[in-house]
Scaffold this motif. Structure first.
Motif, PDB file in Angstrom:
ATOM      1  N   ALA A  41      -8.886  68.233   4.945  1.00 47.86           N
ATOM      2  CA  ALA A  41      -9.751  69.059   4.093  1.00 47.86           C
ATOM      3  C   ALA A  41     -11.087  69.264   4.763  1.00 47.86           C
ATOM      4  O   ALA A  41     -11.614  68.353   5.404  1.00 47.86           O
ATOM      5  CB  ALA A  41      -9.944  68.388   2.744  1.00 47.86           C
ATOM      6  N   ASP A  42     -11.612  70.468   4.680  1.00 46.72           N
ATOM      7  CA  ASP A  42     -12.979  70.719   5.123  1.00 46.72           C
ATOM      8  C   ASP A  42     -13.634  71.672   4.140  1.00 46.72           C
ATOM      9  O   ASP A  42     -13.068  71.980   3.088  1.00 46.72           O
ATOM     10  CB  ASP A  42     -12.994  71.256   6.564  1.00 46.72           C
TER      11      ASP A  42
ATOM     12  N   LEU B 233      -8.090  73.433   2.478  1.00 41.62           N
ATOM     13  CA  LEU B 233      -7.112  72.428   2.864  1.00 41.62           C
ATOM     14  C   LEU B 233      -6.190  72.965   3.931  1.00 41.62           C
ATOM     15  O   LEU B 233      -5.899  74.164   3.966  1.00 41.62           O
ATOM     16  CB  LEU B 233      -6.218  72.079   1.672  1.00 41.62           C
ATOM     17  N   ARG B 234      -5.711  72.043   4.754  1.00 37.77           N
ATOM     18  CA  ARG B 234      -4.610  72.391   5.637  1.00 37.77           C
ATOM     19  C   ARG B 234      -3.560  71.312   5.452  1.00 37.77           C
ATOM     20  O   ARG B 234      -3.836  70.125   5.631  1.00 37.77           O
ATOM     21  CB  ARG B 234      -5.067  72.439   7.096  1.00 37.77           C
TER      22      ARG B 234
ATOM     23  N   VAL C 202      -6.502  67.329  -2.461  1.00 41.76           N
ATOM     24  CA  VAL C 202      -5.891  68.533  -3.040  1.00 41.76           C
ATOM     25  C   VAL C 202      -6.375  68.706  -4.476  1.00 41.76           C
ATOM     26  O   VAL C 202      -6.728  69.800  -4.901  1.00 41.76           O
ATOM     27  CB  VAL C 202      -4.353  68.462  -2.989  1.00 41.76           C
ATOM     28  N   ARG C 203      -6.403  67.603  -5.183  1.00 44.08           N
ATOM     29  CA  ARG C 203      -6.844  67.680  -6.576  1.00 44.08           C
ATOM     30  C   ARG C 203      -8.287  68.170  -6.682  1.00 44.08           C
ATOM     31  O   ARG C 203      -8.644  68.865  -7.624  1.00 44.08           O
ATOM     32  CB  ARG C 203      -6.736  66.302  -7.229  1.00 44.08           C
TER      33      ARG C 203
ATOM     34  N   VAL D 271       0.287  75.005   5.875  1.00 44.22           N
ATOM     35  CA  VAL D 271      -0.143  75.877   4.784  1.00 44.22           C
ATOM     36  C   VAL D 271      -1.644  75.652   4.627  1.00 44.22           C
ATOM     37  O   VAL D 271      -2.104  74.512   4.545  1.00 44.22           O
ATOM     38  CB  VAL D 271       0.579  75.523   3.466  1.00 44.22           C
ATOM     39  N   ARG D 272      -2.401  76.754   4.652  1.00 43.21           N
ATOM     40  CA  ARG D 272      -3.852  76.642   4.455  1.00 43.21           C
ATOM     41  C   ARG D 272      -4.206  77.166   3.079  1.00 43.21           C
ATOM     42  O   ARG D 272      -3.810  78.274   2.714  1.00 43.21           O
ATOM     43  CB  ARG D 272      -4.611  77.446   5.509  1.00 43.21           C
ATOM     44  N   ILE D 273      -4.925  76.363   2.345  1.00 36.42           N
ATOM     45  CA  ILE D 273      -5.321  76.772   0.997  1.00 36.42           C
ATOM     46  C   ILE D 273      -6.843  76.772   0.924  1.00 36.42           C
ATOM     47  O   ILE D 273      -7.477  75.728   1.103  1.00 36.42           O
ATOM     48  CB  ILE D 273      -4.761  75.797  -0.063  1.00 36.42           C
ATOM     49  N   PRO D 274      -7.443  77.952   0.663  1.00 32.23           N
ATOM     50  CA  PRO D 274      -8.902  77.987   0.548  1.00 32.23           C
ATOM     51  C   PRO D 274      -9.361  77.143  -0.642  1.00 32.23           C
ATOM     52  O   PRO D 274      -8.652  77.051  -1.644  1.00 32.23           O
ATOM     53  CB  PRO D 274      -9.211  79.472   0.295  1.00 32.23           C
TER      54      PRO D 274
END
Lengths: 261, 772, 200
Positions: A45-46, A50-51, A67-68, A150-153
């Motif tokens: 995470a940054d 997330l990656r 993630v949470r 998977v990258r999640i903004p």
């Protein structure tokens, strides 16, 4: 390695593949298990988001603190996948590559504008999830490509979200309709599952809207996306109706959180 | 699974809440089921299945399959027919089902050829390589076509030797109706009713879905056919195999392991005839294991269509009931004709009704065969009569609970089919569930999206009669005992309660009583483990065998000189008081044989009897040994936007006569209610032109933990039966009878709409709301 | 399972209709159709081959014409049967196909009552419905191309002359028309097989 064996198939968590094998309709001669490859199970995470590696489990996404914190909508959607035993095995890469129209995570990933990293011998490319689901159980992955991340903004601060999944028969059944709603800024993002041959995405600007106006706008924007497949879980008519109910519930719920924030 | 030793206590005897002896082992997966057993070298069997619903078999091509490496043999129905002749046709009511189809196929998925191979994967591959040429015949997809069309699933009826009263049907041609039961009492047509309600009801076919899949291993040893199989009916299977192979019963051995659930799925002829025929033909060990998808094709619950009426006269008394019932038994009769009669006779419901007219028919169609299923056809007719009486109460402006209560049969009443009621406390059951769900408190019905309602329903079912039970008891010198019965423990806990009965009579610790699992070489004949008959029938045999042992011990003790110095309490040591305990038993047996480890043996039989139906009226003064009475009460909420039903409280009561083990009774009531919830709301087999389209666990719907009511209350009602062991009766089916109508009645209360078709899915509810 | 749909072809019914009597034209319009032959007046036999994700499959089918109506609205009824032995499945379709004028174009509509028996039968209604739409689209596009006044570019074999649509129709229209519906339906099933094998 994939090029050295006959008729290979990549094996991630195996929760989809095993079912097809048992039913006698999957004919792969060799399975290439990703479990032994290092680095595919990491979550980082940054500030941007997330990656997650493709072999992170659905359970991992559900329970991971980062993630949470960074993308609670994603965490919530992964929590709705099947049951804990399946979530402990199912991989998020396989879940995406399966490309099924009624899986739980895709609507959330659509709303969150996630991207898929796809890698082949030719290199790695980045595919927006919003362009990933091409047709019925068909994705934008080339046959020799593998989901490698998977990258999640990160969900913006002050955003609100809802994930609503509705099963029409047994409560533990596949969804008859599912929706992920993310309200960020005044933009409303909607991901739909099980309501068309592919997971679908829509959005609209809700600036100046009341909650009722937002609901009306949401129903209007999803209407052309609905193309449900009739099955034992419901007719086209019923699924369209359900879509309206759950989208209204989700938008109203998220809107309420926004007001309360 | 060893249990933690505890002191002997009443908990272990009749009325005690002893946990199932194998509960931990079942939960932890260390109880060995048939499919878990190592079988050593054997031929694995896979079958090639029909891809036609109704077709003559022109040719079966096996060359390609035979050419596959690892294939031992490929057998067609014609091969078996040549070898075994008409004996290849088996079935409990009609001898109509071949182990492999030979002349024609009658449903999609019917076995046509079998492959024996070194491993299952090879066998399956070869089964796929078999190719069959068919000549299509007109398919019979539904009851309507079956009753009105001109295509016949069977050329002629072939009633089996098992039921003598079916003999008149032998050789009847040009019909799909294999059995018709008619009940006539009074003249319903002459009744002038103040009010008549009428309905056309439908209960769809469903599947049992036991978690353990069927599996059969058969082999030949010393010229005998031996078999280890998942069956509730080992004695029946032995007879069937003996008939098929033309062997004396002594040369057939059928053994079982604990079953992982069954609910009727593992009864009569499933994998066993084919396994026996193949093992005998090739004189080698064969193993047949059904996959989940194959299990769906083995047997189903009957879909049933019921057109019925209920009439009240001007005084509010129930004056007439009629019912036209059609059970869709699929391609093979199985036990359908029995179900047709036993359920037809209770189609009017457990009420005082002046006149009745019931026609109940069992109908062939080109679908997977339907057979026994928890409730034996009764839940389908209960769906009809409990919806009707509810609607009649509404029409008359009566309270549905009070209206039922007024008209329910009481102790000593003669039911419409002519048999007297005893130990069937319908009123007690109904009162119990009404109280549990606070019937007197009106639900907050709501005016918005969520609407609430409450409903009740009552069910009646006869126990399977006549049946035979035997028990052999070996008492060991150390006051432990070995009980030999052929009742199969499939999770219901029969081994536990039978041990409790023995222990109660002999005053020993029930954990010292071992129940031998069914093995026809060892355990005596027992009709079947089904129809909720074991607690009463086998329980009576077990009580008798233990009583006989007790008498024997006391007689031995009387012959022996007293040894008061060994006992601190002299009053317990003599025959005068008839008291026994473990120490005393050990002494008596030791004194008798002069040896440790010696055994004493007794045996006992219990057989129930009945009077066959009158040919004209369908009535019988004793149609059954006893009755099951049950009731269900429900409070629920309907989401009118989605149609989803949420169960807030469900109470289920059953009159069990006397609970041998209240904990297990409560679990049976609870389990049956959960199964019934599925049938009410979403559980059904969907067929499209003879093809089962949801026959996988991906698509077939079962209640999950999240479908349970917020509150689920099992209630034991005890109205002791004069002849039951300690007053007891069975309970396996009681809890399921009234679930669907109770839920339907509560939905009626919540949204004012009457549903007549099961299941009541959210879509059905929304559609009905929209078209109101 | 009942399937029904309609699609438009940019040519008049009198142009479209003859195409159905030409096995060669039909073979080109049906994705994956390798063989299509006429056995007698009312029966046809064919074979569909496809390859998806390195799996090659082949399924035979037959079609029997039940009736043909050739008036303003042209209609054909046929019974189609297909079989995939490897998947232990067979299919039977009662199909009706109609062609009617719609301005300069034709509207082709079909109704099929499809029975799918065997392993595929328990898998497939949603998938079949979806695949049948894809097949219909593809078929409609190919049919439209076949109706085009000019041979489709980039297909040399079409430019060799005989394939030009209007020249076809030696056989009486009353017999052959049904292949279209047949094919589309069988194709749908084939496509399903392919999809399932791919195991997506």
């Amino acid at each position: 390695m994939m090029s050295t064996v006959d008729n290979p198939m990549v094996y991630g968590g195996g929760t989809a593949i095993q079912i097809l094998i048992k039913q006698g309709i999957l004919f792969a001669d060799n399975f290439v298990d990703l479990a032994g490859i290092p680095g595919l199970t990491e979550i980082t995470a940054d500030a941007a988001g997330l990656r997650a590696g493709p072999m992170v489990t659905a359970r991992g996404m559900e329970t991971d603190d980062r993630v949470r914190r960074v993308a609670p909508l994603a965490s919530t959607a992964y929590r709705h996948v099947a049951n804990p035993r399946v979530r402990n095995t199912a991989s998020i890469g396989g879940n995406l590559a399966h490309g099924d129209y009624r899986l739980d995570p895709p609507p959330a990933l659509l709303a969150l504008d996630a991207t898929v990293e796809a890698t082949s011998v030719r290199g790695t490319r980045s595919l927006p999830v919003r362009q990933f689901f091409v047709d019925f159980q068909q994705t934008a992955l080339a046959p020799d490509e593998l989901v490698t991340a998977v990258r999640i903004p990160a969900q913006p601060t002050g955003s609100a979200y809802r994930f609503v999944k509705y099963s029409s028969l047994s409560a533990n059944d596949w969804p008859c309709a599912s929706v992920a709603v993310l309200i960020a800024g005044r933009e409303v993002h909607i991901g739909l599952g099980a309501l068309a041959p592919v997971p679908r995405y829509a959005s609209f600007d809700a600036t100046g809207m009341t909650d009722q106006a937002a609901v009306d706008a949401a129903l209007e924007v999803i209407a052309p996306l609905l193309d449900p497949i009739p099955d034992v879980r419901g007719s086209v008519r019923y699924k369209r109706r359900l879509a309206q109910v759950i989208v209204e519930d989700a938008v109203r719920g998220a809107w309420k959180d926004l007001d309360n924030a | 699974m060893p249990e933690t030793p505890e002191k002997t206590s009443r908990q272990d005897w009749v009325g005690g809440r002893r946990a199932r002896y194998d509960a931990l082992g079942r939960v932890r997966g260390v109880v060995g089921h048939v499919g878990d057993q190592p079988v050593g070298t054997c031929a694995h069997v896979a079958v090639h299945r029909s891809t036609q619903p109704h077709a003559a078999i022109r040719a079966v091509h096996t060359e390609e399959a035979l050419a596959i490496d690892g294939v031992y043999a490929v057998v067609t129905g014609a091969d078996l027919h040549k070898r075994f002749g008409e004996a290849l046709l088996t079935g409990p009511a009609f001898a109509d089902q071949p182990a492999l189809a030979y002349d024609k196929v009658r449903f999609v998925g019917e076995p046509v050829a079998a492959v024996l191979a070194a491993d299952l994967a090879t066998a399956r591959e070869a089964a796929d390589a078999v190719y069959v040429e068919y000549d299509e015949l007109d398919p019979v997809y539904d009851l309507d076509t079956a009753l009105n069309g001109e295509s016949y699933v069977h050329d002629e009826l072939r009633p089996s030797a098992v039921f003598g009263d079916l003999r008149h049907l032998d050789g009847v041609r040009d019909t799909n109706i294999n059995y018709e039961y008619r009940l006539r009492h009074g003249n319903p047509n002459k009744v002038s009713g103040a009010r008549t309600v009428r309905g056309e009801f439908w209960a769809p076919p469903t599947h049992h879905v036991p978690i353990e899949l069927p599996c059969t291993v058969a082999w030949v040893e010393g010229g005998r056919l031996e078999m280890l199989t998942t069956t509730q009916t080992p004695s029946y299977v032995r007879q069937t195999i003996a008939d098929l192979l033309d062997l004396p019963l002594s040369r057939v051995r059928v053994t079982t392991r604990p079953l992982g659930g069954s609910f009727g799925a593992k009864m009569y002829d499933r994998l066993e005839p084919l396994a026996a025929a193949l093992a005998w033909q090739f004189q080698r060990k064969v193993r047949l294991a059904a996959s989940r998808e194959e299990a769906f094709l083995l047997t189903t619950r009957h879909g049933a269509a019921i057109t019925s009426t209920l009439t009240a006269d001007a005084g509010g008394q129930l004056s007439a009931a009629t019912a036209d019932v059609a059970y869709d038994t699929g391609a093979y009769a199985d036990v359908g004709p029995r179900i047709t009669a036993k359920s037809g006779m209770v189609a009017p419901g457990p009420y005082r009704i002046g006149s009745v007219d019931v026609r109940s028919r069992c109908v062939y169609t080109n679908k997977p065969s339907a057979g026994p299923f928890r409730g034996f056809g009764v839940p389908q007719v209960t769906w009809s009569h409990e919806s009707l009486i509810d609607e009649l109460a509404h029409e008359l402006g009566e309270d549905p609970y009070a209206f039922r209560r007024e008209h329910l049969l009481r102790e000593g009443d003669l039911a419409p089919m002519g048999t007297r009621m005893h130990s069937a406390d319908f009123v007690g059951c109904l009162d119990a569930v009404a109280e549990s769900i606070s019937w007197d408190t009106q639900p907050d019905r709501g005016t918005g999206r969520i609407r609430r309602g409450r409903g009740v329903a009552v069910g009646v079912k006869a126990v399977l009669t006549p049946t035979i039970a035997n028990a052999v008891l070996q008492l060991n010198q150390d006051a432990s005992a070995t009980l030999m019965i052929s009742t199969v423990d499939m999770g219901q806990g029969s081994d536990t309660i039978m041990a409790q009965i023995v222990a109660d009579v002999l005053r020993v610790d029930s954990r010292r009583v071992h129940v031998v699992r069914a093995d026809t070489d060892v355990t005596p004949y027992d009709t079947i483990t089904a129809g909720s008959r074991s607690t009463y029938h086998t329980g009576n045999a077990v009580r008798a065998v233990a009583e006989s042992m007790r008498v024997r011990l006391l007689a031995l003790a009387a012959e022996q000189p007293e040894q008061p110095e060994q006992h601190g309490q002299p009053e317990r040591s003599g025959v005068d008081t008839g008291e026994l305990d473990e120490e005393r038993i050990a002494e008596i047996v030791h004194a008798h044989f002069g040896a440790r480890g010696a055994t004493l043996t007794t045996e006992a039989n219990f057989t129930s009897s009945w009077s066959p139906y009158d040919k004209e009226t369908g009535r019988s003064e004793k149609v059954t040994e006893h009755w099951f009475a049950g009731a269900v009460g429900v409070r629920l909420a309907v989401d009118t936007a989605t149609g989803r039903v949420h169960l807030e409280h469900l109470a289920v009561a059953g009159d069990v006569g006397r609970a041998i083990n209240p904990a297990l009774v409560e679990q049976q009531l609870t389990g049956a209610a959960i199964m019934g919830i599925g049938h009410a709301l979403f559980d059904q087999l969907v067929l499209d032109q003879g093809q089962l389209v949801n026959g996988t666990l991906l698509d077939y719907q079962l209640p999950s933990i999240r479908d349970l009511p917020d509150e689920l209350t099992p209630i034991i009602v005890e109205s002791p039966h004069d002849d039951g062991p300690f007053g007891a009766k069975g309970v396996g089916e009681t809890g399921i009878l009234a679930v669907a109508p109770a839920i339907g009645n509560a939905i009626r209360d919540a949204i004012g709409l009457r549903f007549t078709r099961l299941p009541m899915t959210p879509e059905a509810i929304v559609t009905a709301l929209e078209s109101r | 399972m009942k399937l029904a749909s309609e699609f438009s072809v940019p040519a008049s019914p009198t142009e479209v209709f003859p195409l159905f009597f030409d096995p060669d034209a039909m073979r080109r319009c049906i994705p994956g159709c390798e063989e299509l032959e006429r056995l007698d007046e009312s029966t046809y036999r064919g074979r569909l081959v496809n390859e998806v994700a390195h799996v090659r499959f082949s399924a035979g089918f037959s079609a029997a014409i039940e009736s043909v109506t050739d008036s303003d609205v042209k209609a054909v009824k046929a019974v189609l049967k297909g079989e995939d032995r490897k998947l232990g499945s067979s299919i039977k379709i009662d199909a009706q196909l109609r062609i009617r004028p719609d301005g300069d174009s034709s509207l082709v509509d079909y109704e099929m009552d499809m029975a799918l028996w065997g392993k595929l039968g328990r898998l497939g209604e949603p998938i079949i419905r979806r695949r049948s739409q894809e097949v219909e689209r593809e078929f409609a596009a190919l049919l439209a191309a076949a109706c085009a006044p000019q041979p489709v570019t980039g297909e040399p074999e079409r430019s060799t002359g005989t394939a030009a649509v209007p020249t076809v129709a030696p056989s009486p229209p009353s017999r052959t028309a049904r292949t279209v519906a047949v094919v589309a339906a069988v194709l749908a099933v084939i496509a399903v097989l392919a999809g399932m094998r791919r195991g997506r």
